[in-house]
Design an enzyme around this catalytic site. Sequence first.
Site, PDB file in Angstrom:
ATOM      1  N   HIS A 186       0.896  -1.254  -0.005  1.00 48.91           N
ATOM      2  CA  HIS A 186      -0.065  -0.068   0.083  1.00 48.91           C
ATOM      3  C   HIS A 186       0.949   1.320   0.048  1.00 48.91           C
ATOM      4  O   HIS A 186       0.424   2.422   0.236  1.00 48.91           O
ATOM      5  CB  HIS A 186      -0.924  -0.036   1.335  1.00 48.91           C
ATOM      6  CG  HIS A 186      -2.082   0.775   1.150  1.00 48.91           C
ATOM      7  ND1 HIS A 186      -2.416   1.644   2.208  1.00 48.91           N
ATOM      8  CD2 HIS A 186      -3.015   1.035  -0.009  1.00 48.91           C
ATOM      9  CE1 HIS A 186      -3.530   2.438   1.676  1.00 48.91           C
ATOM     10  NE2 HIS A 186      -3.967   1.950   0.637  1.00 48.91           N
ATOM     11  N   ASP A 193      15.615  12.007  -8.507  1.00 43.49           N
ATOM     12  CA  ASP A 193      16.973  12.424  -8.291  1.00 43.49           C
ATOM     13  C   ASP A 193      17.602  12.003  -6.804  1.00 43.49           C
ATOM     14  O   ASP A 193      18.643  12.555  -6.581  1.00 43.49           O
ATOM     15  CB  ASP A 193      17.318  13.752  -8.578  1.00 43.49           C
ATOM     16  CG  ASP A 193      17.349  13.843 -10.164  1.00 43.49           C
ATOM     17  OD1 ASP A 193      17.296  13.123 -10.941  1.00 43.49           O
ATOM     18  OD2 ASP A 193      17.730  15.226 -10.470  1.00 43.49           O
ATOM     19  N   HIS A 420      -9.393  10.731   2.361  1.00 41.77           N
ATOM     20  CA  HIS A 420      -8.602   9.683   2.180  1.00 41.77           C
ATOM     21  C   HIS A 420      -7.470   9.966   2.851  1.00 41.77           C
ATOM     22  O   HIS A 420      -6.539   9.304   2.836  1.00 41.77           O
ATOM     23  CB  HIS A 420      -8.383   9.580   0.511  1.00 41.77           C
ATOM     24  CG  HIS A 420      -7.756   8.365   0.168  1.00 41.77           C
ATOM     25  ND1 HIS A 420      -6.408   8.395  -0.330  1.00 41.77           N
ATOM     26  CD2 HIS A 420      -8.001   7.138  -0.040  1.00 41.77           C
ATOM     27  CE1 HIS A 420      -6.081   7.008  -0.534  1.00 41.77           C
ATOM     28  NE2 HIS A 420      -7.188   6.346  -0.527  1.00 41.77           N
ATOM     29  N   LYS A 422      -4.703  10.349   5.960  1.00 44.33           N
ATOM     30  CA  LYS A 422      -4.098   9.370   6.857  1.00 44.33           C
ATOM     31  C   LYS A 422      -3.234  10.108   7.677  1.00 44.33           C
ATOM     32  O   LYS A 422      -1.867  10.202   7.181  1.00 44.33           O
ATOM     33  CB  LYS A 422      -3.907   7.811   6.266  1.00 44.33           C
ATOM     34  CG  LYS A 422      -4.804   7.137   5.235  1.00 44.33           C
ATOM     35  CD  LYS A 422      -3.998   6.383   4.414  1.00 44.33           C
ATOM     36  CE  LYS A 422      -4.849   5.850   3.219  1.00 44.33           C
ATOM     37  NZ  LYS A 422      -5.617   6.581   2.402  1.00 44.33           N
TER      38      LYS A 422
END
Length: 525
Positions: A186, A193, A420, A422
């Site tokens: 997940h 770079d 969404h 977290k």
Amino acid sequence: MEPKPPPRRWRLLRLLGIVLTALLVLFISGLLLGDRLTPKAIGAPSHALPLQDQQTLIDRALVPVLAEHPGQSGAIYLSEGLEAYAARSIITRQAGRSLDLQYYMWHDDMVGHLLAHDVYQAAERGVRVRLLLDDMNTQGLDPQMMALDKHPNIEIRLYNPFRNRDGLWRLLEMVQRAFSINHRMHNKAWIADGRVAIVGGRNIGEEYFDARPDVNFRDLDLLLAGPVAADASTVFDQFWNSDAVVPIAALQFSTDQQLGNFITQAERDARQQKALPYLQRVRARFDDAYLSERLALHWTADIHVHSDPPRKRGNADRADWLVTRLAEVLLGARHKSLLISPYFVPGAAGTKALVRQVQDGVQVGVVTNSLAANDVAAVHSGYMHYRRPLVAGGVQLHELRSHGHPEKASTFGSSGASLHTKAFVVDDRRGFVGSFNLDPRSAYLNTEMGVLFDDPVLAARLRQEYLRLAGPELSYWVYLDRDHELRWLDRTHTPAIALRTEPDTTWMQRATTRVISWLPLESQL
């Protein structure tokens, strides 16, 4: 006298018995053989390329600034979808040495195509590209992935892949490998770079960058520059070289035509009207001072990227698991603990720990999705068991209002949630932003990663995000009335309105969630 043929129902029962027996044999074979059924890792080892002072545009922009902040790393939140897209596109266009990209999902849509085209153009400039994807959501994407993988500067590897790439055989493999296939990667990271990394909650797809009118996620990333980017590179190398990962070239073949089709599709997407704001934002932000001046990075010493190990199984030593590290920070709260999690299933032990903190004088607040905003009814069915004891124990619980089309929510899929992000912030100093949901799947099944920091400025900005999400315009406040019944307070009205049922839901949604809550699914949520 000829015997009578068996009744039709007996023939159907016998056929059903044969099918069930075959599935059981298939499942048992997978249980006994375990990982020996998975494709074997055969990719040559490779590692992050050494840093140079003046080799790339990113080097030249950051090296002088890093000299002014010895031992520190720069960080800035990316909360707006357009800005989060632009940041990925710009650092990809400025990369001159390497791109290491690690994602759970990369969608076959406009945003996915535009960013993939940026990656392809970087490879055309000579940049080495390593793309690592979880294989659970790649069905149907093999032609696009193989098109990129065919480029000499691009290699794609898949985490815990299926041998069978599509169709019925893939479904049967899922049944056979039910236990091993349940472990997914997940992680989410975009590293340019070896000096700049974007780590957080976003996958690559339109809904994560505000590009879909029907589904838009409220999400959060951190753009990181300097030494902390090396942490992300170390995590990437550990996964890239693990035995859980297989080059896609070992599973599928490519053609020159696929590469041509990919470029044509990406160019067609760039001409879409809905792509215009994203390309305009990139053009407006793109200049040599983007990283050194335009972003206004906050510089701090105590910031690190952490991840689960590539192989994460229940009987393993959990000392280096992310859940262990996060639990230590959360349980160390002295006066305040503010949590943001779209999927929140704290379990009996987690609920008890949060209530105990309240009893010890800690302010504990949680923002999560309401049933109407939640895209996975099964997750809400696990969460709903703990709502009453949490609120009764003094936890301040806020549920995000519906934004989108909750009637399209799936039982186990992921296609419609409003929230969404977290993240959490503890004692106005320590904080976390990443891919880790506060649920059993993130704790014990999926591999997760994220950024941990100890810095009052970053904590204050994250606290502001929590307060914005918990505010009346975006969330309901969940409480218990005098009869100990759950209520949802809509504070946008004067006086506020107390709702007696899950807001913005139908009786069918509520009934479905209740039925699912009776099933023994919590360990999988």
